[in-house]
Design a protein around this motif. Structure first.
Motif, short mmCIF file in Angstrom:
data_model
loop_
_atom_site.label_atom_id
_atom_site.label_comp_id
_atom_site.label_asym_id
_atom_site.label_seq_id
_atom_site.Cartn_x
_atom_site.Cartn_y
_atom_site.Cartn_z
N ILE A 176 1.00 -1.28 0.00
CA ILE A 176 -0.05 0.02 0.04
C ILE A 176 1.04 1.24 0.05
O ILE A 176 0.61 2.04 -0.79
CB ILE A 176 -0.96 0.07 1.30
N TYR A 177 1.90 1.25 0.64
CA TYR A 177 2.88 2.52 0.67
C TYR A 177 4.17 1.93 1.48
O TYR A 177 4.24 0.86 2.26
CB TYR A 177 2.22 3.61 1.67
N GLU A 178 5.22 2.76 0.94
CA GLU A 178 6.59 2.82 1.51
C GLU A 178 7.12 4.09 2.19
O GLU A 178 6.64 5.17 1.33
CB GLU A 178 7.43 2.29 0.35
N GLY A 200 8.61 10.67 18.12
CA GLY A 200 7.80 9.31 18.34
C GLY A 200 6.45 9.11 17.61
O GLY A 200 6.06 10.11 16.97
N HIS A 201 6.15 7.95 17.46
CA HIS A 201 4.59 7.80 16.79
C HIS A 201 3.90 6.94 17.80
O HIS A 201 4.27 5.65 18.28
CB HIS A 201 5.12 6.86 15.36
N ASP A 202 2.81 7.42 17.75
CA ASP A 202 1.57 6.81 18.55
C ASP A 202 0.58 6.34 17.52
O ASP A 202 -0.30 6.94 17.05
CB ASP A 202 0.82 7.61 19.55
N TYR A 203 0.77 5.16 17.36
CA TYR A 203 -0.09 4.41 16.24
C TYR A 203 -1.44 3.91 16.97
O TYR A 203 -2.57 3.81 16.29
CB TYR A 203 0.39 3.30 15.45
N GLY A 204 -1.30 3.54 18.28
CA GLY A 204 -2.34 2.83 19.10
C GLY A 204 -3.84 3.41 18.92
O GLY A 204 -4.83 2.80 18.60
N VAL A 261 10.46 10.16 2.67
CA VAL A 261 9.54 10.28 1.58
C VAL A 261 8.49 9.03 1.77
O VAL A 261 8.96 8.03 1.92
CB VAL A 261 10.56 10.03 0.24
N THR A 262 7.48 9.42 1.54
CA THR A 262 6.20 8.27 1.53
C THR A 262 6.00 8.27 0.19
O THR A 262 5.55 9.26 -0.57
CB THR A 262 5.10 8.84 2.51
N VAL A 263 5.85 6.88 -0.17
CA VAL A 263 5.14 6.62 -1.62
C VAL A 263 3.94 5.79 -1.29
O VAL A 263 4.03 4.77 -0.86
CB VAL A 263 6.21 5.85 -2.31
N LYS A 274 -1.61 4.64 7.77
CA LYS A 274 -2.24 4.18 9.17
C LYS A 274 -2.72 5.46 9.90
O LYS A 274 -3.65 5.48 10.36
CB LYS A 274 -1.17 3.32 9.92
N GLY A 275 -1.82 6.44 9.98
CA GLY A 275 -1.87 7.56 10.67
C GLY A 275 -1.66 7.51 11.87
O GLY A 275 -1.57 6.36 12.51
N HIS A 276 -1.14 8.70 12.56
CA HIS A 276 -0.69 8.67 13.79
C HIS A 276 -0.57 9.95 14.65
O HIS A 276 -0.80 10.84 13.89
CB HIS A 276 0.80 7.87 13.83
N TYR A 277 -0.63 9.90 15.88
CA TYR A 277 -0.23 11.01 16.77
C TYR A 277 1.05 11.00 16.89
O TYR A 277 1.81 9.83 16.96
CB TYR A 277 -0.75 11.16 18.10
N HIS A 278 1.98 12.01 17.10
CA HIS A 278 3.16 11.91 17.75
C HIS A 278 3.08 11.65 19.06
O HIS A 278 2.07 11.96 19.86
CB HIS A 278 3.94 13.03 17.46
N GLU A 279 4.22 10.38 19.34
CA GLU A 279 4.23 10.12 20.85
C GLU A 279 4.39 11.33 21.76
O GLU A 279 3.67 11.37 22.68
CB GLU A 279 5.29 9.09 21.05
N GLY A 312 5.36 19.13 16.18
CA GLY A 312 4.63 19.25 14.95
C GLY A 312 5.29 18.62 13.78
O GLY A 312 6.39 17.96 13.78
N GLU A 313 5.03 18.93 12.61
CA GLU A 313 5.53 18.43 11.38
C GLU A 313 5.16 19.10 9.96
O GLU A 313 4.49 20.04 10.01
CB GLU A 313 5.11 16.81 11.26
N LEU A 314 6.16 18.82 8.97
CA LEU A 314 5.86 19.59 7.89
C LEU A 314 5.75 18.65 6.59
O LEU A 314 6.45 17.53 6.59
CB LEU A 314 7.09 20.61 7.41
N TYR A 315 4.75 18.79 5.84
CA TYR A 315 4.38 17.94 4.84
C TYR A 315 4.55 18.91 3.51
O TYR A 315 4.29 19.84 3.23
CB TYR A 315 2.97 17.48 4.57
N ILE A 316 5.34 18.17 2.32
CA ILE A 316 5.65 18.80 1.04
C ILE A 316 5.22 17.93 0.00
O ILE A 316 5.96 16.95 0.04
CB ILE A 316 6.98 19.37 0.96
C1 S6P Z 1 6.14 10.74 10.19
C2 S6P Z 1 5.51 11.27 9.14
C3 S6P Z 1 5.26 10.58 7.94
C4 S6P Z 1 4.55 8.90 7.98
C5 S6P Z 1 4.30 8.29 6.76
C6 S6P Z 1 3.62 6.91 6.94
O1 S6P Z 1 5.74 11.44 11.52
O2 S6P Z 1 4.18 11.66 9.26
O3 S6P Z 1 6.65 10.08 7.47
O4 S6P Z 1 5.44 8.31 8.90
O5 S6P Z 1 3.59 8.92 5.95
O6 S6P Z 1 2.24 7.07 7.96
P1 S6P Z 1 2.52 6.41 8.98
O7 S6P Z 1 1.09 6.92 9.63
O8 S6P Z 1 2.18 4.81 8.64
O9 S6P Z 1 3.53 6.61 9.96
#
Ligand code: S6P
Ligand code: ZN
Length: 182
Positions: free
Chosen positions: A48-50, A152-156, A66-68, A82-87, A92-96
């Motif tokens: 689905i993604y890398e 960090g990543h909170d996926y739960g 880089v997310t593909v 999946k989507g997440h909160y940061h632990e 914050g974060e920047l997306y381009i």
């Molecule tokens: C990391 C950032 C991205 C995601 C990636 C995959 O903070 O938000 O690099 O990790 O797009 O998504 P996910 O929700 O599986 O980490």
């Protein structure tokens, strides 16, 4: 590593120290259409993604990746992360946006926002907002994300409840609707 090269046209980054691959079988429970997902897994379990990232773990450092996100749907829902909160919620974060088109869905408590992304779109994800990307197009949706090393990543939390909205195709159009499971 200080220097890197990102092919902005193709969205391919030369150096990375972390590669994450999410296949259909890693996404169990994330889509409404469980049966469609199981069928997809039986049919070859596609990726689905890398995510290709350069990671650092300490406070004050930065990570970038880089997310593909490939195109496709599970039932009516577009392929998504999946989507997440940061632990550490206050990071914050920047997306381009680099290639393709998609949506960035964000949620803080009961408030939901979404933004269209394409090549050149810059979205600032403020602290405390969960975030998920969705490929609403027919080609790979590729973006660069830059975030604090100690985020960090909170996926739960998202794995349990999902987001309040889901992104579906309805009569050939992108529709953002209430998540009936939320
Ligand atoms: C990391 C950032 C991205 C995601 C990636 C995959 O903070 O938000 O690099 O990790 O797009 O998504 P996910 O929700 O599986 O980490
Ligand atoms: Zn993030």
């Amino acid at each position: 590593m200080i220097e890197n090269y990102l092919d902005l046209e193709r969205g391919i980054m030369e150096h990375w120290n972390s590669k994450v691959v999410r296949k259909a079988s890693d996404m169990r429970g994330f889509y409404l259409a469980n049966d469609a997902l199981e069928k997809m897994i039986e049919g070859g379990d596609p990726v689905i993604y890398e995510v290709y990232a350069v990671t650092h773990e300490n406070e004050g450092e930065l990570c970038y990746g880089v997310t593909v996100l490939h195109p496709g749907k599970v039932g009516d829902e577009f392929f998504m992360t999946k989507g997440h909160y940061h632990e550490k919620r206050d990071r914050g974060e920047l997306y381009i946006g680099l290639r393709g088109r998609g949506l960035l869905l964000m949620q803080k408590d009961e408030e939901v926002q979404w933004y269209e992304m394409r090549r050149g779109t810059v979205i600032y994800v403020p602290p405390y907002w969960a975030h998920r990307s969705i490929n609403t197009g027919t080609e790979d949706f590729v973006f660069l994300a830059i975030y604090p090393g100690d985020a960090g990543h909170d996926y739960g939390t998202i794995a349990e409840k999902g987001f309040a909205k889901i992104v579906v195709e309805k009569e050939g159009r992108v529709d953002i609707i209430k998540n009936p499971r939320y």
